[in-house]
Design an enzyme around this catalytic site. Structure first.
Site, PDB file in Angstrom:
ATOM      1  N   GLY A 128       7.086  -3.106  -1.700  1.00 55.76           N
ATOM      2  CA  GLY A 128       6.984  -1.611  -1.535  1.00 55.76           C
ATOM      3  C   GLY A 128       8.189  -0.735  -2.173  1.00 55.76           C
ATOM      4  N   LYS A 154      -3.505  -4.320   9.239  1.00 54.31           N
ATOM      5  CA  LYS A 154      -1.990  -3.717   9.051  1.00 54.31           C
ATOM      6  C   LYS A 154      -1.604  -3.137  10.104  1.00 54.31           C
ATOM      7  CE  LYS A 154       1.194  -1.948   5.749  1.00 54.31           C
ATOM      8  NZ  LYS A 154       1.703  -1.489   4.543  1.00 54.31           N
ATOM      9  N   GLY A 191       8.381  -5.562   3.854  1.00 56.17           N
ATOM     10  CA  GLY A 191       9.269  -4.593   4.824  1.00 56.17           C
ATOM     11  C   GLY A 191      10.733  -5.326   4.041  1.00 56.17           C
ATOM     12  N   GLY A 192      11.119  -4.432   3.222  1.00 57.93           N
ATOM     13  CA  GLY A 192      12.581  -4.566   2.585  1.00 57.93           C
ATOM     14  C   GLY A 192      12.711  -5.656   1.696  1.00 57.93           C
ATOM     15  N   ASN A 220      -5.457   0.004   7.346  1.00 50.79           N
ATOM     16  CA  ASN A 220      -4.114   0.517   8.047  1.00 50.79           C
ATOM     17  C   ASN A 220      -4.548   1.267   9.238  1.00 50.79           C
ATOM     18  OD1 ASN A 220      -1.791   2.182   8.532  1.00 50.79           O
ATOM     19  ND2 ASN A 220      -1.961   3.427   6.440  1.00 50.79           N
ATOM     20  N   CYS A 229      -2.246   4.948  11.822  1.00 51.07           N
ATOM     21  CA  CYS A 229      -2.650   6.437  11.723  1.00 51.07           C
ATOM     22  C   CYS A 229      -3.078   6.983  13.116  1.00 51.07           C
ATOM     23  CB  CYS A 229      -4.062   6.605  10.847  1.00 51.07           C
ATOM     24  SG  CYS A 229      -3.905   5.474   9.415  1.00 51.07           S
ATOM     25  N   THR A 288       5.649   0.748   8.139  1.00 52.86           N
ATOM     26  CA  THR A 288       7.036   1.510   8.498  1.00 52.86           C
ATOM     27  C   THR A 288       7.270   1.646   9.691  1.00 52.86           C
ATOM     28  OG1 THR A 288       6.031   3.683   8.177  1.00 52.86           O
ATOM     29  CG2 THR A 288       6.942   2.657   6.237  1.00 52.86           C
ATOM     30  N   GLY A 330      12.093  -0.049   3.346  1.00 50.96           N
ATOM     31  CA  GLY A 330      13.269  -0.672   2.567  1.00 50.96           C
ATOM     32  C   GLY A 330      14.265  -1.634   3.146  1.00 50.96           C
ATOM     33  N   SER A 385       0.723  -1.254  -0.009  1.00 48.98           N
ATOM     34  CA  SER A 385      -0.090  -0.088   0.133  1.00 48.98           C
ATOM     35  C   SER A 385       0.883   1.233   0.064  1.00 48.98           C
ATOM     36  CB  SER A 385      -0.859  -0.061   1.274  1.00 48.98           C
ATOM     37  OG  SER A 385      -1.612   1.094   1.450  1.00 48.98           O
TER      38      SER A 385
HETATM   39  C1  LIG Z   1       6.205   6.358   0.201  1.00 50.77           C
HETATM   40  C2  LIG Z   1       5.445   5.175   0.887  1.00 50.77           C
HETATM   41  C3  LIG Z   1       4.207   5.526   1.257  1.00 50.77           C
HETATM   42  C4  LIG Z   1       3.244   4.449   1.853  1.00 50.77           C
HETATM   43  N1  LIG Z   1       1.959   4.264   1.892  1.00 50.77           N
HETATM   44  C5  LIG Z   1       1.201   3.686   2.864  1.00 50.77           C
HETATM   45  C6  LIG Z   1       0.053   3.855   2.755  1.00 50.77           C
HETATM   46  O1  LIG Z   1      -0.831   4.567   2.273  1.00 50.77           O
HETATM   47  N2  LIG Z   1      -0.803   2.811   3.565  1.00 50.77           N
HETATM   48  C7  LIG Z   1      -0.152   1.726   4.137  1.00 50.77           C
HETATM   49  O2  LIG Z   1      -0.868   0.879   4.830  1.00 50.77           O
HETATM   50  N3  LIG Z   1       1.190   1.724   4.144  1.00 50.77           N
HETATM   51  C8  LIG Z   1       1.950   2.686   3.291  1.00 50.77           C
HETATM   52  N4  LIG Z   1       3.187   2.439   3.285  1.00 50.77           N
HETATM   53  C9  LIG Z   1       3.691   1.394   3.925  1.00 50.77           C
HETATM   54  C10 LIG Z   1       4.361   0.278   3.097  1.00 50.77           C
HETATM   55  O3  LIG Z   1       3.034  -0.368   2.661  1.00 50.77           O
HETATM   56  C11 LIG Z   1       4.986  -0.944   3.583  1.00 50.77           C
HETATM   57  O4  LIG Z   1       4.183  -1.357   4.594  1.00 50.77           O
HETATM   58  C12 LIG Z   1       6.659  -0.489   4.236  1.00 50.77           C
HETATM   59  O5  LIG Z   1       6.783   0.472   3.177  1.00 50.77           O
HETATM   60  C13 LIG Z   1       7.484  -1.574   4.308  1.00 50.77           C
HETATM   61  O6  LIG Z   1       7.708  -2.352   3.019  1.00 50.77           O
HETATM   62  P1  LIG Z   1       8.588  -1.976   2.025  1.00 50.77           P
HETATM   63  O7  LIG Z   1      10.071  -1.832   2.640  1.00 50.77           O
HETATM   64  O8  LIG Z   1       8.700  -2.964   0.975  1.00 50.77           O
HETATM   65  O9  LIG Z   1       8.639  -0.628   1.489  1.00 50.77           O
HETATM   66  C14 LIG Z   1       3.880   3.674   2.642  1.00 50.77           C
HETATM   67  C15 LIG Z   1       5.539   3.205   2.245  1.00 50.77           C
HETATM   68  C16 LIG Z   1       6.159   4.200   1.534  1.00 50.77           C
HETATM   69  C17 LIG Z   1       7.625   4.266   1.624  1.00 50.77           C
END
Ligand SMILES: Cc1cc2nc3c(=O)[nH]c(=O)nc-3n(C[C@H](O)[C@H](O)[C@H](O)COP(=O)(O)O)c2cc1C
Length: 309
Positions: free
Chosen positions: A271, A170, A249-250, A130, A133, A198, A222, A24
């Site tokens: 992500g 989430k 997550g990463g 999510n 928030c 995150t 990341g 997301s």
């Molecule tokens: C730019 C950005 C925007 C994000 N927006 C949302 C969001 O709208 N809703 C949500 O549940 N998570 C959001 N996330 C979290 C990601 O869905 C994910 O849980 C998190 O980044 C870990 O995965 P990754 O390391 O592969 O990015 C966002 C992450 C990033 C980097």
């Protein structure tokens, strides 16, 4: 040989053709990614979290680079649920892909109202909630960081959504015991969990000695957070052997995905990796399938939770 391999997965009783989803917020409603590959190649598209009303997001700068990751404070920018339902959902249906709609609220009532808007909608496979928030009714404390508010948000969605779609809650890793929050949301009616959102971080600008992000803090994502995701998934899978888990997550490769799967994830969301390489989800999907075939797994579910026992 890989053609025979059953790569499908089950999340909350719903079948997905493969276990690689978008994360997301990292692919909006999929339009950008669709320039690189057909979205139906993915197990599912998880939309950016949609709120009740249009929102502008946080002030800039709202991105900072970090070692092996990034910090963002975009805030939940977007046009709101009505626009989404009229425009993006229809477009996603036209792409013939499976859609998981992510929603986010600022109050328990908002979660309930969002769920009511989704009730009975066509073209949705599951709803991801999510709860990372700020709760405006509780001094901005994040819903997911408090067992009572985490439960209340999911209960509101469950009551208002009816039995139409599975609910994936989430969770935030910024808690002492993520299994405690998992317990509450499962009790409230969640059919699956998305782990992890995150982590809260901050970067200081060495010229000004002030925070780089206008919002001061941001969400760290990341490669840097992968071991935390693996740990959280492992802990939750150990306590709840039957709950569906979407891990994220990463994850940047099939090998990364395999770690989360072995820890207990039934699906993987990609992500941050998609920002650097828009093909990342597809490459990860193919690498993961290859790795599982090489390890002589007959199907994807047999690999889930392999790190346990
Ligand atoms: C730019 C950005 C925007 C994000 N927006 C949302 C969001 O709208 N809703 C949500 O549940 N998570 C959001 N996330 C979290 C990601 O869905 C994910 O849980 C998190 O980044 C870990 O995965 P990754 O390391 O592969 O990015 C966002 C992450 C990033 C980097």
């Amino acid at each position: 040989m890989t053609l025979d391999f059953d790569f499908s997965t089950d999340i909350g009783g719903i079948r997905f053709k493969n276990p690689i989803f978008t994360a997301s917020g990292c692919a909006a409603s999929g339009r950008e990614l669709s320039q690189f590959f057909p979205l139906r190649e993915l197990g599912a598209v998880v939309t950016k979290s949609i709120m009740l009303k249009e929102r502008a997001g946080r002030p800039t700068p709202r991105m900072a680079e970090t070692p092996s990751g990034m910090l963002n404070s975009i805030g939940l920018q977007g046009p709101g649920i009505d626009y989404f339902l009229e425009n993006d959902l229809q477009w996603l249906q036209d792409q013939d892909c499976d859609v998981i709609v992510s929603i986010a609220g600022e109050t328990v009532d908002e979660y309930g109202a969002l769920a009511r808007r989704l009730r009975g909608q066509r073209g949705i496979k599951a709803v991801e909630v999510n709860i990372s928030c700020p709760n405006v009714a509780n001094r901005g404390q994040v819903f997911a960081c408090n067992p009572v508010t985490a439960r209340a948000a999911i209960e509101a969605v469950r009551i208002n959504l009816g039995g139409d779609f599975p609910i994936i809650a989430k969770l935030s890793p910024d808690v002492t015991d993520i299994t405690e929050i998992a317990y509450e949301v499962i009790q409230a009616g969640a059919n699956g969990l998305a782990l992890i959102n995150t982590l809260l971080g901050m970067v200081i600008d060495l010229k000004t000695l002030k925070p780089v992000l206008a919002g001061r803090t941001g969400g760290l994502s990341g490669a840097a957070i992968r071991p935390i995701a693996v740990r959280a998934i492992f802990q939750v899978r150990e306590k709840f052997p039957h709950i569906s888990i979407v891990g994220m997550g990463g994850v940047l490769s099939g090998e990364d995905a395999l770690q989360l799967v072995a820890a207990g994830a039934n699906a993987i969301s990609i992500g941050t990796a998609s920002f650097g390489n828009p093909m990342s989800a597809i490459e990860t999907r193919d690498e993961l399938r290859e790795l599982l075939v090489l390890r002589a797994f007959n199907d994807f579910p047999s690999a889930v939770g392999a790190a346990h026992g």
